[in-house]
Design a protein around this motif. Structure first.
Motif, PDB file in Angstrom:
ATOM      1  N   THR A 111       1.088  -1.300  -0.053  1.00 55.38           N
ATOM      2  CA  THR A 111      -0.279   0.141  -0.283  1.00 55.38           C
ATOM      3  C   THR A 111       1.064   1.216   0.251  1.00 55.38           C
ATOM      4  O   THR A 111       0.618   1.895  -0.408  1.00 55.38           O
ATOM      5  CB  THR A 111      -0.686  -0.179   1.600  1.00 55.38           C
ATOM      6  OG1 THR A 111      -0.337  -0.183   2.417  1.00 55.38           O
ATOM      7  CG2 THR A 111      -2.475  -1.083   0.854  1.00 55.38           C
ATOM      8  N   LYS A 114       4.124   1.497  -4.998  1.00 52.41           N
ATOM      9  CA  LYS A 114       3.980   1.864  -6.278  1.00 52.41           C
ATOM     10  C   LYS A 114       4.828   1.153  -7.675  1.00 52.41           C
ATOM     11  O   LYS A 114       5.404   0.902  -7.672  1.00 52.41           O
ATOM     12  CB  LYS A 114       3.901   3.248  -7.405  1.00 52.41           C
ATOM     13  CG  LYS A 114       3.271   4.107  -6.139  1.00 52.41           C
ATOM     14  CD  LYS A 114       3.004   6.073  -6.836  1.00 52.41           C
ATOM     15  CE  LYS A 114       2.230   6.775  -5.885  1.00 52.41           C
ATOM     16  NZ  LYS A 114       2.444   8.275  -5.782  1.00 52.41           N
ATOM     17  N   ARG A 137      -0.633   0.703  -4.223  1.00 57.55           N
ATOM     18  CA  ARG A 137      -1.229   2.387  -3.992  1.00 57.55           C
ATOM     19  C   ARG A 137      -1.620   2.419  -5.481  1.00 57.55           C
ATOM     20  O   ARG A 137      -2.909   2.954  -6.029  1.00 57.55           O
ATOM     21  CB  ARG A 137      -0.397   3.117  -2.942  1.00 57.55           C
ATOM     22  CG  ARG A 137      -1.573   4.085  -3.143  1.00 57.55           C
ATOM     23  CD  ARG A 137      -0.339   5.439  -1.907  1.00 57.55           C
ATOM     24  NE  ARG A 137      -0.095   6.203  -2.464  1.00 57.55           N
ATOM     25  CZ  ARG A 137       1.401   6.287  -2.074  1.00 57.55           C
ATOM     26  NH1 ARG A 137       1.077   5.219  -1.343  1.00 57.55           N
ATOM     27  NH2 ARG A 137       1.942   7.475  -2.507  1.00 57.55           N
ATOM     28  N   GLU A 138      -1.152   2.533  -6.403  1.00 62.95           N
ATOM     29  CA  GLU A 138      -1.231   2.902  -7.827  1.00 62.95           C
ATOM     30  C   GLU A 138      -0.114   1.732  -8.965  1.00 62.95           C
ATOM     31  O   GLU A 138       1.027   1.712  -8.563  1.00 62.95           O
ATOM     32  CB  GLU A 138      -0.683   4.354  -8.565  1.00 62.95           C
ATOM     33  CG  GLU A 138      -1.151   5.179  -9.303  1.00 62.95           C
ATOM     34  CD  GLU A 138      -1.791   6.105  -8.786  1.00 62.95           C
ATOM     35  OE1 GLU A 138      -1.738   7.402  -8.733  1.00 62.95           O
ATOM     36  OE2 GLU A 138      -3.277   6.316  -8.385  1.00 62.95           O
ATOM     37  N   ILE A 140       1.009   2.628 -12.213  1.00 63.38           N
ATOM     38  CA  ILE A 140       1.578   3.757 -13.901  1.00 63.38           C
ATOM     39  C   ILE A 140       1.975   2.613 -15.242  1.00 63.38           C
ATOM     40  O   ILE A 140       3.590   2.412 -14.505  1.00 63.38           O
ATOM     41  CB  ILE A 140       1.886   4.453 -13.479  1.00 63.38           C
ATOM     42  CG1 ILE A 140       1.618   5.997 -12.453  1.00 63.38           C
ATOM     43  CG2 ILE A 140       2.058   5.708 -15.053  1.00 63.38           C
ATOM     44  CD1 ILE A 140      -0.023   6.457 -12.703  1.00 63.38           C
ATOM     45  N   ALA A 171      -9.510  -2.652 -10.050  1.00 65.92           N
ATOM     46  CA  ALA A 171      -9.051  -1.169 -10.378  1.00 65.92           C
ATOM     47  C   ALA A 171      -9.525   0.011 -11.054  1.00 65.92           C
ATOM     48  O   ALA A 171     -10.337  -0.263 -12.272  1.00 65.92           O
ATOM     49  CB  ALA A 171      -7.523  -1.317 -11.295  1.00 65.92           C
ATOM     50  N   ASN A 172      -9.544   1.034 -10.786  1.00 64.48           N
ATOM     51  CA  ASN A 172      -9.948   2.771 -12.061  1.00 64.48           C
ATOM     52  C   ASN A 172      -8.757   2.710 -13.058  1.00 64.48           C
ATOM     53  O   ASN A 172      -7.654   2.787 -12.671  1.00 64.48           O
ATOM     54  CB  ASN A 172     -10.441   3.410 -11.475  1.00 64.48           C
ATOM     55  CG  ASN A 172     -11.443   3.459 -10.657  1.00 64.48           C
ATOM     56  OD1 ASN A 172     -12.766   2.792 -10.898  1.00 64.48           O
ATOM     57  ND2 ASN A 172     -11.773   3.408  -9.356  1.00 64.48           N
ATOM     58  N   ARG A 196      -2.753   4.791 -15.895  1.00 64.61           N
ATOM     59  CA  ARG A 196      -2.601   4.282 -14.818  1.00 64.61           C
ATOM     60  C   ARG A 196      -3.959   3.765 -14.310  1.00 64.61           C
ATOM     61  O   ARG A 196      -5.442   3.970 -14.160  1.00 64.61           O
ATOM     62  CB  ARG A 196      -3.307   5.969 -14.314  1.00 64.61           C
ATOM     63  CG  ARG A 196      -3.103   6.320 -12.814  1.00 64.61           C
ATOM     64  CD  ARG A 196      -4.520   7.715 -12.220  1.00 64.61           C
ATOM     65  NE  ARG A 196      -3.828   8.259 -12.880  1.00 64.61           N
ATOM     66  CZ  ARG A 196      -2.675   9.543 -12.848  1.00 64.61           C
ATOM     67  NH1 ARG A 196      -2.518   9.432 -11.980  1.00 64.61           N
ATOM     68  NH2 ARG A 196      -2.819  11.175 -13.575  1.00 64.61           N
ATOM     69  N   SER A 198      -5.234   2.559 -10.785  1.00 65.72           N
ATOM     70  CA  SER A 198      -6.242   2.648  -9.282  1.00 65.72           C
ATOM     71  C   SER A 198      -5.978   1.558  -8.658  1.00 65.72           C
ATOM     72  O   SER A 198      -7.161   1.472  -8.890  1.00 65.72           O
ATOM     73  CB  SER A 198      -6.468   4.716  -9.100  1.00 65.72           C
ATOM     74  OG  SER A 198      -6.022   5.126  -9.886  1.00 65.72           O
ATOM     75  N   ARG A 200      -9.422  -0.523  -6.476  1.00 65.39           N
ATOM     76  CA  ARG A 200     -10.233   0.271  -5.856  1.00 65.39           C
ATOM     77  C   ARG A 200     -10.094  -0.546  -4.399  1.00 65.39           C
ATOM     78  O   ARG A 200     -10.026  -1.781  -4.059  1.00 65.39           O
ATOM     79  CB  ARG A 200     -11.185  -0.842  -7.027  1.00 65.39           C
ATOM     80  CG  ARG A 200     -11.080  -0.528  -7.992  1.00 65.39           C
ATOM     81  CD  ARG A 200     -12.511  -1.288  -8.530  1.00 65.39           C
ATOM     82  NE  ARG A 200     -13.155  -0.879  -9.680  1.00 65.39           N
ATOM     83  CZ  ARG A 200     -13.439  -0.387 -10.437  1.00 65.39           C
ATOM     84  NH1 ARG A 200     -14.633   1.016  -9.928  1.00 65.39           N
ATOM     85  NH2 ARG A 200     -14.150  -0.424 -11.849  1.00 65.39           N
TER      86      ARG A 200
END
Ligand code: SAM
Length: 273
Positions: A111, A114, A137-138, A140, A171-172, A196, A198, A200
């Motif tokens: 968390t 990235k 957390r993300e 990319i 994810a989004n 990207r 992200s 959920r």
């Protein structure tokens, strides 16, 4: 890294890019900066980079992040990077296949981590599927434009499939930017896109059995031109299926590509009974 810097490092090290490893190096500063901006890196962030290549992105990541863990499969590139990144104490080069590596060996808290990478096209889809299993957390990543379109597709579109639904569940997704072939050296034959993902906090559906839902999804897309009934009848008796599809409000002559994630969740719950 500019095209001439990339060329210089390649010549100095007698290195030739390998197509089978998707070695198309990013040589456009504006795209590198867009990736960095999208990643919004803080001094405490741990970054997982898959396929650092010549280190164009790695160096920019290292200037901002607490730590960069860069997994490179190519031993020659890993050696070059160990030399060129020796001034950066916060970069760790890991010689490994990202598909086989156990990310838990180097990352304790996902968390706070990235994943930022220009992915090798040949294995971009399985790597994205793997990244989505962890709670980054993300994420990319640069991928082939067609893979980005599969991730963002809507029901009924030709690119809609298992990858769309797996990404949608976890994810989004959004496009950061499109990238033409002239931003790379050597130039690939395809267009690219940075996306990207992200993860959920709350999943869009809550099937009773997530694994069963994804196995139903894979079966439904196993033969795209077959109807849902015919695809699923490889695993369930046709008569039971007709009844279940009716209960779920689904036309037996429809195809998997018409079903939303919500439809698959309802269907897998009914199949489980
Ligand atoms: N990040 C660099 C850049 O942006 O210029 C290089 C990106 S290049 C598209 C992909 C990189 O992934 C190459 O360095 C290649 O050797 C590496 N690679 C390919 N397959 C890999 C795998 N399974 N695991 C780790 N790295 C891999």
């Amino acid at each position: 890294m500019t095209p001439s810097e990339t060329k210089r490092v390649m010549v100095e090290n007698g290195f030739t890019a390998k197509k089978r490893l998707g070695q198309n190096f990013l040589v456009d500063e504006r795209i590198l900066d867009k990736i960095i901006k999208a990643a919004d890196i803080g001094a405490n962030d741990t970054i997982l980079e898959i396929g650092p290549g010549m280190g164009a992105l790695t160096r920019k990541l290292a200037e901002r992040a607490g730590q960069v863990l860069a997994i490179e499969i190519d031993g020659t590139l890993a050696e070059i990077l160990e030399k060129t990144m020796s001034d950066r104490e916060n970069v760790k080069i890991i010689r490994a296949d990202a598909l086989k590596a156990d990310f838990r060996e180097f990352i304790q808290d996902f968390t706070r981590a990235k994943a930022v990478a220009n992915l090798p096209y040949c294995v971009a889809t399985p790597i994205i599927m793997k990244l989505l299993e962890f709670n980054f957390r993300e994420i990319i990543v640069m991928v082939q434009k067609e893979v980005a379109e599969r991730i963002l597709a809507s029901p009924g579109e030709k690119n809609y499939g298992s990858l769309t639904l797996a990404a949608r569940y976890e994810a989004n997704a959004e496009i950061v930017t499109y990238v033409p072939p002239n931003c790379f050296m050597p130039r690939p034959n395809v267009n690219s896109a940075v996306i990207r993902l992200s993860p959920r906090l709350e999943k869009p559906v809550s099937p009773k059995n997530k694994d069963l839902m994804f196995s139903v999804i894979r079966t439904a897309f196993s033969t795209r031109r077959k109807t849902l009934l015919n695809c699923l009848s490889r695993r369930w008796p046709k008569d039971d299926l007709r009844e279940i599809l009716k209960i779920c409000g689904l036309d037996e002559n429809t195809r998997g590509e018409r079903l939303s994630l919500e439809d698959f969740a309802r269907l897998s719950d009914a199949l489980k009974i």
